[in-house]
Design a protein around this motif. Structure first.
Motif, PDB file in Angstrom:
ATOM      1  N   LEU A  39       0.835  -1.196   0.000  1.00 55.30           N
ATOM      2  CA  LEU A  39       0.000   0.000   0.000  1.00 55.30           C
ATOM      3  C   LEU A  39       0.869   1.245   0.000  1.00 55.30           C
ATOM      4  O   LEU A  39       0.643   2.191  -0.745  1.00 55.30           O
ATOM      5  CB  LEU A  39      -0.909  -0.034   1.231  1.00 55.30           C
ATOM      6  N   GLN A  40       1.916   1.220   0.820  1.00 54.28           N
ATOM      7  CA  GLN A  40       2.803   2.381   0.872  1.00 54.28           C
ATOM      8  C   GLN A  40       3.522   2.616  -0.444  1.00 54.28           C
ATOM      9  O   GLN A  40       3.823   3.738  -0.807  1.00 54.28           O
ATOM     10  CB  GLN A  40       3.807   2.219   2.023  1.00 54.28           C
ATOM     11  N   TYR A  41       3.799   1.544  -1.147  1.00 59.82           N
ATOM     12  CA  TYR A  41       4.466   1.683  -2.447  1.00 59.82           C
ATOM     13  C   TYR A  41       3.469   1.941  -3.561  1.00 59.82           C
ATOM     14  O   TYR A  41       3.849   1.976  -4.720  1.00 59.82           O
ATOM     15  CB  TYR A  41       5.255   0.420  -2.782  1.00 59.82           C
ATOM     16  N   GLY A  42       2.187   2.041  -3.235  1.00 54.19           N
ATOM     17  CA  GLY A  42       1.188   2.263  -4.275  1.00 54.19           C
ATOM     18  C   GLY A  42       0.982   1.053  -5.161  1.00 54.19           C
ATOM     19  O   GLY A  42       0.653   1.171  -6.325  1.00 54.19           O
ATOM     20  N   LYS A  43       1.234  -0.142  -4.616  1.00 54.49           N
ATOM     21  CA  LYS A  43       1.106  -1.352  -5.429  1.00 54.49           C
ATOM     22  C   LYS A  43       0.011  -2.259  -4.869  1.00 54.49           C
ATOM     23  O   LYS A  43      -0.005  -3.447  -5.134  1.00 54.49           O
ATOM     24  CB  LYS A  43       2.415  -2.151  -5.402  1.00 54.49           C
ATOM     25  N   VAL A  44      -0.846  -1.725  -4.019  1.00 56.48           N
ATOM     26  CA  VAL A  44      -1.808  -2.584  -3.349  1.00 56.48           C
ATOM     27  C   VAL A  44      -2.944  -2.946  -4.311  1.00 56.48           C
ATOM     28  O   VAL A  44      -3.317  -2.149  -5.175  1.00 56.48           O
ATOM     29  CB  VAL A  44      -2.331  -1.872  -2.080  1.00 56.48           C
ATOM     30  N   PHE A  69     -10.220   4.529  -6.119  1.00 61.14           N
ATOM     31  CA  PHE A  69      -9.386   3.549  -5.437  1.00 61.14           C
ATOM     32  C   PHE A  69      -8.123   4.214  -4.870  1.00 61.14           C
ATOM     33  O   PHE A  69      -7.717   3.960  -3.745  1.00 61.14           O
ATOM     34  CB  PHE A  69      -9.022   2.407  -6.392  1.00 61.14           C
ATOM     35  N   ASP A  70      -7.546   5.110  -5.670  1.00 59.92           N
ATOM     36  CA  ASP A  70      -6.368   5.850  -5.203  1.00 59.92           C
ATOM     37  C   ASP A  70      -6.688   6.644  -3.940  1.00 59.92           C
ATOM     38  O   ASP A  70      -5.921   6.655  -2.980  1.00 59.92           O
ATOM     39  CB  ASP A  70      -5.902   6.843  -6.278  1.00 59.92           C
ATOM     40  N   GLU A  71      -7.808   7.309  -3.996  1.00 58.03           N
ATOM     41  CA  GLU A  71      -8.241   8.120  -2.876  1.00 58.03           C
ATOM     42  C   GLU A  71      -8.395   7.235  -1.629  1.00 58.03           C
ATOM     43  O   GLU A  71      -7.960   7.588  -0.533  1.00 58.03           O
ATOM     44  CB  GLU A  71      -9.591   8.727  -3.255  1.00 58.03           C
ATOM     45  N   LEU A  72      -8.978   6.064  -1.835  1.00 52.48           N
ATOM     46  CA  LEU A  72      -9.197   5.121  -0.737  1.00 52.48           C
ATOM     47  C   LEU A  72      -7.872   4.706  -0.089  1.00 52.48           C
ATOM     48  O   LEU A  72      -7.717   4.734   1.131  1.00 52.48           O
ATOM     49  CB  LEU A  72      -9.932   3.894  -1.274  1.00 52.48           C
ATOM     50  N   THR A  73      -6.900   4.348  -0.925  1.00 56.76           N
ATOM     51  CA  THR A  73      -5.617   3.918  -0.365  1.00 56.76           C
ATOM     52  C   THR A  73      -4.967   5.079   0.396  1.00 56.76           C
ATOM     53  O   THR A  73      -4.351   4.878   1.429  1.00 56.76           O
ATOM     54  CB  THR A  73      -4.635   3.415  -1.449  1.00 56.76           C
ATOM     55  N   LYS A  74      -5.143   6.295  -0.107  1.00 59.61           N
ATOM     56  CA  LYS A  74      -4.557   7.451   0.600  1.00 59.61           C
ATOM     57  C   LYS A  74      -5.178   7.607   1.973  1.00 59.61           C
ATOM     58  O   LYS A  74      -4.505   7.951   2.933  1.00 59.61           O
ATOM     59  CB  LYS A  74      -4.732   8.728  -0.221  1.00 59.61           C
ATOM     60  N   LYS A 131      -2.817   6.787   6.387  1.00 62.14           N
ATOM     61  CA  LYS A 131      -2.629   7.409   7.709  1.00 62.14           C
ATOM     62  C   LYS A 131      -2.499   6.381   8.823  1.00 62.14           C
ATOM     63  O   LYS A 131      -1.892   6.637   9.845  1.00 62.14           O
ATOM     64  CB  LYS A 131      -3.842   8.284   8.072  1.00 62.14           C
ATOM     65  N   TYR A 132      -3.167   5.235   8.623  1.00 65.59           N
ATOM     66  CA  TYR A 132      -3.220   4.246   9.699  1.00 65.59           C
ATOM     67  C   TYR A 132      -2.075   3.236   9.644  1.00 65.59           C
ATOM     68  O   TYR A 132      -1.931   2.413  10.528  1.00 65.59           O
ATOM     69  CB  TYR A 132      -4.539   3.464   9.627  1.00 65.59           C
ATOM     70  N   VAL A 133      -1.302   3.307   8.547  1.00 64.31           N
ATOM     71  CA  VAL A 133      -0.381   2.208   8.287  1.00 64.31           C
ATOM     72  C   VAL A 133       0.565   1.906   9.444  1.00 64.31           C
ATOM     73  O   VAL A 133       0.704   0.755   9.859  1.00 64.31           O
ATOM     74  CB  VAL A 133       0.408   2.465   6.991  1.00 64.31           C
ATOM     75  N   THR A 165       0.420  -3.154  15.486  1.00 58.20           N
ATOM     76  CA  THR A 165      -0.508  -4.200  15.926  1.00 58.20           C
ATOM     77  C   THR A 165      -0.177  -5.540  15.259  1.00 58.20           C
ATOM     78  O   THR A 165      -0.190  -6.585  15.907  1.00 58.20           O
ATOM     79  CB  THR A 165      -1.953  -3.761  15.611  1.00 58.20           C
ATOM     80  N   ALA A 166       0.161  -5.479  13.975  1.00 56.00           N
ATOM     81  CA  ALA A 166       0.492  -6.713  13.256  1.00 56.00           C
ATOM     82  C   ALA A 166       1.699  -7.403  13.887  1.00 56.00           C
ATOM     83  O   ALA A 166       1.754  -8.630  14.005  1.00 56.00           O
ATOM     84  CB  ALA A 166       0.765  -6.407  11.785  1.00 56.00           C
ATOM     85  N   GLU A 167       2.669  -6.618  14.324  1.00 55.86           N
ATOM     86  CA  GLU A 167       3.849  -7.188  14.973  1.00 55.86           C
ATOM     87  C   GLU A 167       3.459  -7.968  16.234  1.00 55.86           C
ATOM     88  O   GLU A 167       3.965  -9.054  16.498  1.00 55.86           O
ATOM     89  CB  GLU A 167       4.790  -6.063  15.417  1.00 55.86           C
TER      90      GLU A 167
END
Lengths: 695, 695
Positions: free
Chosen positions: A245-250, A416-421, A425-427, A433-435
């Motif tokens: 997601l951060q790389y824009g490849k999600v 979709f782009d807007e959604l990923t943006k 913020k939460y990443v 939490t994932a850790e």
């Protein structure tokens, strides 16, 4: 007219597409040399970033061989040296400019003004800067990196690559290994973390106990354990998804996986709340209801894998998109009507409307009915059995459909782009939490495996290493009737010399001692009835031998180099496991060296040591030094041959049964019989002194 | 609205994208078991297809470990067995239906009506059919396969994986290897072929001589050699390009590479014509002027990598495409004019026309000048420093440009498809030529390397193995002052026992004997002053040792299993190289076994054998058997320590200098001194019989 754009340069260390990665970490390492070898390495697929210095090239090589470093980039002056030592790695040299302006580069990347709190040396920052530049150049996208973590040795037991290999800790050349036995994790994140832990056992008692307590809590609450593991089943590889997601490849499916994962977290928290031992995790694991709600509202549950075909964004999320979608569906319906009308009008029953990439929509008429085609049909293509036409009206339809389709595509992509943006913020919080979830996965797996295989919680002691009915965690899974053996070491029984026939289980015994130490120090329970052991600072092993002819090192030189390493680096708190020393040279040379080495370890280093050998002469050491004891393995000689009981007992072996093993291995009978004859002659003739006694 | 289509399922064995492949072959293997293990394996990237049966699972495992098999698919009943033996391979089971209807499947794939000329058994065809179905399913495209070749052992020397590893023939765990030394090939096809040849030395004299003659011709015609190698520089990986073409995955740049390659072929032929030795190659290598002409006419020399942006198909090739392209350029010019007009009309100097994916063309006006924007501008987006607008006229431009762009895209794609179809007819013929070019590459490389490193052409003899000043092809490249040694074996000197200190070069000597045999039998020259040797049917090696604890095999059992294999499989025509046997057990057991084994090889098998050992006792064999001789390595003892002269001479070693090696390896001085003391005591006290004499 040309809008070519390089979006990414693919290198082995920077793969982020799921298909190309196993569930393992995949590191890219940057190396430079000033006073030490300074390295920085990153897992581009999870964003983890580590800093580590090495004093000697060998330590670096060692580290690279254990950890899954798939690519190395380095300063030019050390390229040849690295290439020679790591002939199978993908290594690239970096031009000087990569190393320039590193402070600014690092500040810019992490959006900070001061580098102080990283606590990195200038040399380390320099390498970090080079790595960041390389990533920027190859990924051509913003970096999604965590802050660099320094790998400090002091918190962890040291395991060199030979020991990792000798104890079969992780998958390698030898098939079976500890990792595979323990890896009943439920998530990809958990399985990566498990491997990391196995390669870095803890050294600080508090840290170990902290893990142990969680394992114990799971172990004693089977209901909770099962519930948590059930929930973990539904956890996707969120670390990797967030990085994409951060790389824009999600992909849309990734976001659905993220949603499904977040959806489960409240269940996990509820379950943990039933047991107060988990309060730390309850505090650290966060819920993300806004993200779940947003994804629920925005995306179809089973979205198309490509954004833009109209099957990703849910109906109702964007009225504008809904309108275009309806228009598109409507036009397609109209086209169906048009087909029907044309069929009636022309009376050509088999007339069909079709589509191809070259000239769009067409009307197809079978060869036999071409005579009925009206004048205003424009012929476009002749096939074997049919002709294809277009008409003015058809092209108007085409225009409409195409335009609606284009609008749908553009709009859906934008949404979709807007959604990923919004999720971006939460990443960082979700990653944290994932850790924790990954930790829970590994710790609950420890509890699960401990129940499954009957492991017991070890206690720690400053001096005593006492294990009742110890087993080899890996071998016991592959042989039936594994015979457990006790381990008993303390300040009075510090060193063992084990003699015993081949195949009787000497090697297995030595290795199981090492494995139990590793398992205890990663926080897992251990295969035994009861266990008490010290915390070791390092495990040394010397087992087997291969020469390395191209570097001019003979088998014996390799063996002696390993011995030299042990003698120089072992401390009182180390565990030394030796399986044959001094076999690569003549018998007398070998005995002398093994004897002198044992004395040195006993008198100078004073660490716990187990030494398996075929030199019966060494058992005399126990007459000289009171902390050295002899062990052997019981053998029963029956009429049908010998039976190995695999039972370790005090004492000295009287025979080595080599010829019996040769027979088992398939050496022809004639050769075996002849060998027996020869043995009889030489043992009778040559009376090798029974007593060496060199006090 | 949805047109999703799976185009390919990616699996490790079916990668054809260049980036994901090294220049090595990448095989996918199908396995089933009836009476034997029947295997069929394919290099999907070149289309080569091989059939091979194995009697025992170990032979199969062995083969898989040597050859670059990246994926295995198998019948269900052997899945577990394969998985256990090859824990690190990607293995998949196939459902039963894969194995059904195989005859039809094979016929259909190769477009033949009878399977007879393949000369395959029913079992082999069955596996072939399953493989073909799997490929069809994963590649979802037509297969571009060569006819299956049977790998018959009889034509080739057998090399097991241990020997490949012990002699360091190809890159592996140990860095330096024969392949890397010899691989001065100029083409990727050549380097793949070289590796194949190294792993399969020839056994038929005629075949070897055929290669040798070409190498010799190149060797003696340096001008021709240089010229050919110069031309080979320009040869691309045509095998892979053509396969991608067959799979419909070829890129414009691929076709340019193909063109450039074909362009060079006449030069190669012209050069070869100057020397009559190459008549076979001149006949077999074809020119393809039509293909060159077509590609020259159709494609730009530096085409875009994506078809459809208008930069692939050359101007003039299609008048229709040229028209659309002009229209597109023209519209873009018009847009520039429009921008200028708007600037003048509105008096906004910084007005700009731009484009984005979401809403197409727009007019951008800086915030400061927004007051001058005319009424008919429609605002679309607000940025930090500017506003973006559209107008009716701009959207009309957009329509035109978009439509022209779409036409260019569709047409260029269609033309490119048509072009690849035209070339498809030539593919099989071009592949045959490519194969021959690869052979020329390897053979000319042999000549080149032989000149570079001073190799000599070996002769073959039924009995004698006489090499003057032999060198180790790999080690000599990495050490300075490599000391050459003679090899002299015949029916009277059939077996050598080599004793000598550690590090003196025993192992290197033994291995260089093996390497010279391999090099001679692949058609290469050998590192020596002169060489005459027999053709061996197999080389056996036993060197070093590692245990395999998870399968319960001790070091000594592994060692004895290797000995058992040699004793059962070696023939009079084999070469046996042993580096220490009997070290994994007690001294007397070891000596007895080694002695009995040597007798068996000498009396029963009668093959040429070299055996390095630390058991000085074995040198007594030469007193008993007249074809067994002793060798040792010269050592000079000076005041400063010992000097290894690396010179092999007749005789027996008197000492093994183990303690000196321990010192060199870095064992602490105290330990070394103590070991010396102990050695003195035990050699004095225990008088191990000097004579074993067990006749």
């Amino acid at each position: 007219i040309v809008r070519r754009e390089v979006t990414r340069v693919i290198t082995p260390g920077t793969l982020i597409e799921e298909d190309l990665l196993s569930s393992e970490n995949n590191y890219l390492m940057a190396v430079a040399f000033r006073e030490n070898f300074n390295t920085v390495f990153v897992d581009v697929s999870t964003g983890e970033l580590f800093v580590k210095d090495f004093e000697a090239i060998n330590d670096l090589i060692d580290f690279v061989s254990i950890v899954n470093i798939s690519q190395i980039i380095c300063e030019e002056n050390i390229f040849d040296e690295l290439k020679d030592n790591l002939p199978n790695k993908f290594i690239e040299k970096l031009d000087d400019w990569y190393f320039e302006g590193f402070e600014d580069k690092v500040k810019e990347t992490f959006e900070i003004v001061s580098l102080d709190h990283f606590e990195l040396s200038n040399e380390q920052l320099r390498v970090l800067g080079a790595l960041l530049k390389y990533l920027e150049y190859t990924l051509m996208s913003n970096l999604a990196l965590e802050e660099p973590k320094k790998l400090e040795e002091s918190k962890w037991m040291i395991l060199d690559s030979k020991t990792v290999d000798n104890l079969s800790l992780i998958p390698g050349e030898k098939g079976k290994n500890l990792y595979d036995i323990l890896n009943k994790t439920k998530t990809a994140m958990g399985s990566r973390l498990l491997k990391k832990w196995i390669l870095q056992p803890l050294k600080v008692k508090k840290d170990i106990i902290e893990r142990q307590e969680i394992v114990d809590a799971f172990f004693n609450d089977r209901l909770l354990l099962n519930e948590i593991r059930e929930y973990l089943n539904g956890i996707f590889d969120v670390e990797r998804i967030l990085t994409r997601l951060q790389y824009g490849k999600v992909s849309p499916k990734d976001l659905i996986s993220l949603k499904n994962t977040l959806y489960i977290i409240p269940n996990i928290l509820d379950a943990l709340k039933t047991n107060e031992k988990f309060s730390k995790y309850i505090q650290e694991i966060e819920e993300f209801p806004e993200v779940v709600e947003l994804l629920e509202r925005a995306l179809y549950d089973d979205p198309s894998s490509t954004v833009g075909d109209g099957n990703v964004i849910k109906d109702g999320y964007s009225p504008e998109l809904d309108d275009y979608r309806n228009l598109l569906f409507h036009s397609e319906d109209k086209l169906k009507e048009f087909e029907k009308e044309e069929r009636e009008r022309t009376n050509i029953q088999k007339l069909k409307v079709g589509f191809n990439q070259v000239f769009g929509y067409y009307i197809e008429v079978p060869k036999g009915q071409v005579k009925n085609v009206p004048d205003y049909y424009i012929r476009k293509q002749t096939l074997v059995n049919s002709e294809r036409y277009i008409t003015q009206k058809l092209k108007e339809f085409e225009e409409k459909i195409m335009s609606a389709r284009e609008k749908v595509e553009i709009l859906e992509k934008a949404l979709f782009d807007e959604l990923t943006k919004m999720i971006l913020k939460y990443v960082n919080d979700i990653k944290k939490t994932a850790e924790k979830i990954a930790e829970l996965d590994v710790l609950s797996t420890f509890a699960y495996v401990s129940q499954l295989y009957g492991y017991v919680k070890p206690e720690f002691d400053d001096e005593k290493f006492i294990v009742k009915e110890a087993r080899h965690a890996v071998v016991e899974r592959y042989v039936s009737n594994f015979v457990p053996n006790d381990i008993y070491m303390d300040s009075l029984r510090r060193m063992y010399i084990i003699t015993g026939p081949n195949m009787s289980g000497k090697s297995t015994y030595i290795r199981q001692v090492g494995l139990i130490a590793v398992m205890a120090q990663i926080g897992c329970f251990v295969p035994a009835k009861s266990a008490k052991l010290p915390i070791f600072d390092r495990i040394f092993t010397r087992m087997g031998a291969r020469d390395d002819i191209s570097t001019g090192k003979s088998t014996f030189l390799v063996e002696m180099s390993e011995v030299a390493l042990i003698l120089s680096k072992a401390t009182k708190d180390s565990l030394v496991l030796l399986d044959e020393v001094g076999r690569g040279t003549s018998t007398f040379d070998g005995i002398s060296i093994a004897w002198a080495m044992s004395e040195y370890i006993y008198n100078e280093i004073k660490c716990k040591t187990i030494f398996a050998t075929h030199f019966t002469e060494l058992t005399e050491l126990s007459d000289v030094y009171k902390g050295i004891k002899n062990l052997t393995i019981e053998v029963e000689e029956t009429n049908d041959g010998i039976v190995f009981l695999h039972k370790v007992v005090d004492g000295v072996a009287d025979r080595s049964y080599g010829i019996e093993v040769a027979k088992i291995a398939g050496v022809p009978d004639g050769v075996v019989e002849r060998a027996k004859e020869i043995l009889e002659v030489i043992t009778k003739k040559s009376e090798l002194e029974k007593k060496v006694r060199v006090l």
